[in-house]
Scaffold this motif. Structure first.
Motif, short mmCIF file in Angstrom:
data_model
loop_
_atom_site.label_atom_id
_atom_site.label_comp_id
_atom_site.label_asym_id
_atom_site.label_seq_id
_atom_site.Cartn_x
_atom_site.Cartn_y
_atom_site.Cartn_z
N ARG A 252 0.97 -1.35 -0.07
CA ARG A 252 -0.14 0.14 -0.07
C ARG A 252 0.92 1.36 0.05
NH1 ARG A 252 -2.06 -2.72 4.51
NH2 ARG A 252 -3.90 -4.34 3.90
N ASP B 71 1.40 3.56 1.91
CA ASP B 71 1.93 3.73 3.35
C ASP B 71 2.73 2.70 3.63
OD1 ASP B 71 0.28 1.55 3.90
OD2 ASP B 71 -0.73 2.54 5.79
N THR C 251 2.56 -0.35 3.98
CA THR C 251 2.18 -1.79 4.52
C THR C 251 1.87 -2.63 3.51
OG1 THR C 251 -0.11 -0.71 4.60
CG2 THR C 251 1.01 -0.58 6.61
N ASP D 283 0.81 -14.05 16.31
CA ASP D 283 0.29 -12.84 16.76
C ASP D 283 1.47 -11.92 17.15
OD1 ASP D 283 -2.14 -13.71 16.05
OD2 ASP D 283 -2.69 -13.82 18.18
N CYS D 284 2.46 -12.63 17.88
CA CYS D 284 3.37 -11.53 18.51
C CYS D 284 4.35 -11.33 17.57
CB CYS D 284 3.93 -12.46 19.89
SG CYS D 284 4.43 -13.85 19.46
N SER E 207 2.86 7.99 8.95
CA SER E 207 1.58 7.48 8.80
C SER E 207 0.60 7.76 10.06
CB SER E 207 1.45 5.99 8.51
OG SER E 207 2.32 5.24 9.30
N SER E 208 1.33 8.08 11.05
CA SER E 208 0.19 8.49 12.22
C SER E 208 0.18 10.15 12.39
CB SER E 208 1.08 8.25 13.75
OG SER E 208 0.41 8.94 14.62
N VAL E 209 -1.08 10.34 12.81
CA VAL E 209 -1.56 11.69 12.57
C VAL E 209 -0.64 12.45 13.95
CG1 VAL E 209 -3.32 13.40 13.10
CG2 VAL E 209 -3.40 11.39 11.54
N GLN E 210 -0.74 11.58 15.00
CA GLN E 210 -0.09 12.35 16.11
C GLN E 210 1.19 12.31 16.18
OE1 GLN E 210 -1.71 10.33 19.87
NE2 GLN E 210 -2.77 11.99 19.86
N GLU F 299 3.50 11.68 13.67
CA GLU F 299 4.18 12.19 12.33
C GLU F 299 5.51 11.25 12.21
OE1 GLU F 299 4.84 16.02 11.71
OE2 GLU F 299 2.82 16.30 10.59
N PHE G 259 5.81 2.88 12.08
CA PHE G 259 4.86 2.00 11.57
C PHE G 259 5.02 1.15 10.59
CE2 PHE G 259 2.16 4.86 14.29
CZ PHE G 259 1.64 4.09 14.93
N LYS H 141 5.12 -2.94 13.46
CA LYS H 141 3.65 -3.03 13.05
C LYS H 141 2.92 -3.85 14.19
CE LYS H 141 1.44 -3.03 9.50
NZ LYS H 141 0.68 -1.77 9.76
#
Lengths: 741, 267
Positions: free
Chosen positions: B93, B95, B97, B145-146, B253-256, B258, B263, B267
């Motif tokens: 994608r 971003d 990912t 998962d981890c 990719s994070s608004v907060q 930046e 990310f 992930k």
């Protein structure tokens, strides 16, 4: 051949050797370690495409812009929206935890109809069609009998398209009883109306002010638009702005302020007038403003000079006269002073006298509709719907007096008086309430004297809740028509609390509705169509979304793209046009307010002999105390000197505790004329002797296990006290006694 | 004579005296002298082989359950249709990912209508495409998962081939049976087909050791040739985290925060 013990042991030995040489033990060890990392309750982040949706938070009146991070169809994180005029990227803990409300267990998942006795929690699922037709039938029957005015509607707001749909519905239906939930905004609206002739909201230009005189307003405790206030407060730290906090208890705001001035509770109005006294006496006021744009100053001046000398004010407030004088001087000499009121989060309106006295201080320093001052912000006029046509029944219904007495001869200026509703229903003097709708509010929890409120609700034969969550009011309703959660629906959010310029925020669907819920706007439109006649004519829209889009007109495209509509060129009109009073000027002492009468403290409930202590509620940013309750994340942030297990702590000065023989952590019985509750004692030097304090936002009986049954609801211990001029709830506390349990 | 032998003798003696009630002492002594070695060794060998068979042959059969994919898929045929190789469907994608197994969105352009007459194709269109249901593919390479793994760092930054880890799946005409570990729920392909953990190719296993093997090799290469060392990369990364915008990362990719850096890999 005989299998003896030796052979057997040898077999085992061979087996052990073989097992060690096989992958079995190593593979099992590896697999079991993976297995232990996969408990079903371990949260696993979603994997998928990340996207962001801009929306607005409606969990409080703050109106923050939010940016919600999504992975595929699931919302995973709420962040503050960058460059939003209210919060510019910041967000409070409640806003951050909003996803727990969206996906949490307290949602009402489908329309529900009560089975068995009210409040027993037994429901049957019904279809939307049946639910709407049941409401339409009840309303139709009442209307046929000429009792349309006996329908009431409690709404959390009266601004924006959704509340305006409620209002429109009631008007065409024929009931004057739309009631907004109370807050300090009520008092401010009234003060602006009487002193400036404005039908407007108060806006405060905190970003440009540098000396904040706060009469108990919780600047970092959730007053106004909380995130905007945090940011302003941080900015003052950098720019050298000063905050003076006047309140009887060392709140977080007081602790973070430049100066905390403890005051006898309920005497803030007297202090404001005492400060005015010094400013006038020492001619520190803005003469240009007073001479050109004010009316009644001479009368008020005489009154203030006569009654509010520093010594008499010192006696009333308990603050020594030198402090009062110094405070007055520094306020008047500051380049951008600003005085505000509204205790804590401004949850209660308080006395009108207090609000007008504080507002008069701003006028004294010429701080009205001016940079760094107080603005009267009219509601943006984007809602221009066709006039409604009312039939005879509707006209007759609208002629009836409001049940809460707002706009009556006694309280001609007030618009909504929810605090008077329970008494009006319980006394049965006017007319009974036959049906009640509740949207965006949880009156059974938030209204004071819960017992009386419950009794009044019990007398209403038909209660409909539009709540998305199973809150206290929904629990006691007959029908729940669940609204979409705030992250699932469109809604316009006009000018958040305290903004000095108009803004329209847009709340929009971040995710598809998770359950069988319906937008309350759609339900109103469906209901109107089901009832036919003039009602159906007044609601010609196909859906709420269509209504909103049409209402916004050319603004729609911008608001969809940006997430809000602002008025960057907004400037307050010239002073000559600012005031719409009879004199066309700022009224220092509008005669309606009786503000030339000497200060009389609000007469709170209880007598001194039986109840020697004073109990006041306090607000915390960690405890949502409005229609919404704390989600689990926020609940986790509550200190264990506030709540431990299910016990709430009452704050008490060590001196007072000593007099009562109470120690830290001890259980005690707290009684007020309204109710009693078991509390734990927390010794706190930051509270005045003789005063005890309890937090708002606890003691829920509804919501989830993280919130319900913890602490007590302070509203069960306090009753409303009518302000003599406004009729609004002026109570700031109640008399109380504390005894070892 | 070692202490162990002494013990063995004692045990043997005990066994002899136990049996004394039924057989004569002479015979007993005889057996003790030469007899026991045969059966004892035999039993040892039986035990050894039984457990080896259990561990190497029966255990894997018990550990894994065999599952068929919901529908079959022909990689070869699809590879012929697309221009961009694996990344045509397993794309990155914007971003950074990685999209992983394709969703219906990517299939729907061609498969809105049934293509050809294979039963799997008919099932795909009828059961999934027209109902808007995602195909519940069983993913051979799904990690626990981890495990945090960034495709972009390996494929785009390090320029690795898909084949290195995933093998020649792109050349398969049908999907193999998915063997699910009954304990963990993950595919057998992670541990590898060989229960002993042996591998011939880089793509035979996907355990951490296999990651480490390659990383160790690469680190050694870089250190020898003096190209960008891991330390240098770590420093770059830290600079980016501490003062975003000063180094390589663009708007994150994070608004907060930046911070793109977090990310992309974490992930």
């Amino acid at each position: 051949m005989k299998i003896d013990r030796r052979s057997f042991l040898s077999f085992l030995l061979g087996g052990a050797a073989g097992t060690a040489l096989s992958p079995l033990p190593w593979k099992l060890t590896d697999d079991s370690s993976i297995w232990t990392q996969m408990w079903p309750w371990t949260p696993v982040p979603e994997d998928g495409e990340a996207s962001y949706v801009n929306s607005s938070c409606t969990l409080c009146p703050g109106g923050c812009g939010i940016t919600v991070r999504k992975i595929d169809d699931r919302a995973v994180k709420i962040e503050g929206m960058k460059r939003h005029p209210v919060n510019n990227g910041g967000l409070c803990s409640l806003g951050l935890s909003g996803l727990q409300l969206l996906y949490g267990p307290t949602r009402v998942k489908t329309p529900l109809k009560r089975v068995g006795k009210r409040g027993r929690g037994r429901w049957e699922k019904i279809s939307w069609k049946d639910a709407v037709s049941e409401v339409a039938k009840t309303l139709g029957d009442l209307r046929e009998k000429g009792q349309s005015h006996t329908v009431g509607f409690i709404s959390g707001s009266d601004r924006g398209t959704v509340p305006r749909l409620f209002e429109r519905f009631l008007t065409v239906y024929g009931s004057p009883n739309l009631i907004r939930t109370p807050s300090i905004i009520d008092s401010y609206e009234l003060a602006l109306h009487l002193m400036q002739g404005a039908q407007a909201l108060p806006g405060f230009d905190f970003e440009n002010a540098n000396f904040i005189l706060s009469f108990g307003s919780g600047i970092v405790d959730g007053w106004g638009s909380p995130v905007r206030m945090f940011r302003a407060n941080s900015a003052w730290r950098d720019t050298g702005g000063k905050v003076i906090q006047i309140e009887p208890r060392l709140s977080n705001t007081a602790a973070k302020s430049d100066k905390w001035i403890p005051i006898n509770p309920g005497t803030e109005a007297a202090l404001a007038l005492g400060i005015a006294h010094i400013i006038i006496k020492e001619s520190l006021y803005d003469a240009e403003f007073i001479n050109n744009y004010s009316e009644g100053f001479e009368d008020w001046k005489a009154f203030v000079l006569g009654e509010y000398g520093p010594d008499s004010v010192a006696t009333i407030t308990g603050i020594d006269s030198t402090t009062i004088i110094a405070l007055a001087r520094s306020f008047a000499r500051a380049s951008k002073p600003l005085a505000i009121c509204g205790r804590g989060q401004g949850t209660t309106p308080g006395s009108l006298n207090e609000c007008t006295a504080v507002h008069a201080l701003n006028a004294l320093v010429g701080n009205i509709n001016k940079k760094g001052g107080v603005f009267a912000v009219a509601e943006p006029d984007y809602i221009n719907w066709p006039e409604v046509e009312m039939d005879a029944t509707a006209a007759a219904g609208m002629q009836k007096n409001r049940l809460d007495g707002a706009g009556s001869k006694k309280y001609p200026f007030s618009r909504y008086l929810l605090n008077r509703l329970p008494q009006a229903i319980n006394s049965g003097k006017k007319y009974p309430l036959k049906a009640l709708f509740v949207a965006g509010a949880n009156p059974l929890y938030t209204m004071s004297d819960s017992k009386a409120v419950k009794k009044a609700f019990d007398k209403v034969p038909f209660i409909v809740s539009f709540s998305s969550y199973m809150d206290e009011t929904a629990q006691n309703a007959d029908l729940i028509l669940p609204n979409h959660n705030y992250l699932e629906r469109y809604e316009d959010i006009p000018t958040p609390a305290g903004m000095p310029q108009p803004v329209i925020g847009l709340s929009r669907p971040v995710v598809e509705p998770q359950f069988n819920t319906k937008h309350v706007g759609d339900v109103i439109i469906l209901l109107a169509k089901a009832m036919g006649g003039t009602l159906s004519d007044a609601f010609a829209w196909d859906s709420y979304d269509a209504c909103l889009k049409e209402t916004m007109g050319y603004k729609w495209q911008v608001i969809i793209e940006k997430g809000f509509w602002s008025y960057p060129d907004f400037v307050a009109g010239p002073r000559e046009e600012s005031f719409d009073t009879v004199s066309g000027k700022f009224e220092f002492a509008p005669k309606e307010t009786g503000s030339l009468k000497p200060f009389k403290p609000v007469k709170i409930e209880g007598d001194k002999t039986n109840y020697p202590l004073l109990l006041m509620p306090y607000d915390s940013i960690r405890l949502a105390n409005g229609a919404m309750g704390d989600p689990p994340f926020v609940m986790k942030s509550v200190d264990d000197t506030v709540l431990k297990g299910t016990d709430v702590f009452i704050e008490i000065n060590p001196k007072t505790a000593g007099e009562h023989g109470l120690r830290e952590g001890q259980l005690a019985m707290l009684s007020t004329p309204v109710g009693q509750a078991k509390v734990k004692v927390h010794l706190f030097d930051g509270i005045m002797p003789g005063l005890v304090a309890l937090p708002r936002g606890l003691g829920h009986t509804a919501y989830d296990e993280y919130l319900a049954g913890k602490g007590i609801n302070v509203n069960e211990l306090i009753g409303p006290v009518e302000d003599p001029v406004s009729g609004l709830d002026a109570a700031w506390g109640v008399r109380a006694k504390l005894a070892k349990a | 004579m070692s202490a162990l032998d002494n013990n063995a003798k004692e045990i043997a003696g005990d066994a002899g005296s136990d049996g004394g009630a039924t057989s004569s002492p002479e015979i007993n002594t005889k057996e003790q002298d030469k007899g026991p070695a045969g059966p004892v060794i035999l039993f040892f060998i039986v035990g050894l082989f039984a457990s080896l068979i259990l561990g190497w042959i029966i255990f894997p059969k018990l550990l894994y359950s065999k599952k068929k994919q919901p529908i079959d898929f022909n990689h070869v045929m699809h590879m012929a249709e697309v221009e961009d190789g694996c990344e045509s469907c397993h794309f990155f994608r914007e971003d950074g990912t990685y999209s992983g197994v394709p969703k219906l969105d990517q299939c729907i352009d061609c498969h809105e209508e049934i293509q050809g007459d294979s039963p799997d194709e008919i099932k795909f269109v009828e059961e999934y495409v027209s109902k808007g249901r995602e195909v519940p593919w069983l993913v051979y390479s799904r990690q626990p998962d981890c495990v945090f793994f960034s495709h972009v760092a390996h494929v785009k930054v390090a320029g690795m081939d898909c084949v290195t880890c995933h093998g020649h799946i792109g050349e398969s005409e049908s999907l193999k049976i998915y063997e699910e570990n009954r304990i963990t729920g993950y595919s057998r392909d992670i541990w590898g087909k060989s229960i002993g953990g042996f591998k011939k190719n880089t793509w035979d296993r996907m355990k951490m050791d296999d990651c480490a093997e390659c990383h160790r090799k690469m680190t050694a290469n870089i250190e020898r040739t003096g190209v960008k060392t891991p330390t240098k990369r770590l420093i770059d990364h830290l600079v980016d985290v501490v003062s975003p915008g000063t180094s390589m990362s663009e708007k994150g990719s994070s608004v907060q925060t930046e911070r793109g850096a977090c990310f992309v890999c974490h992930k």
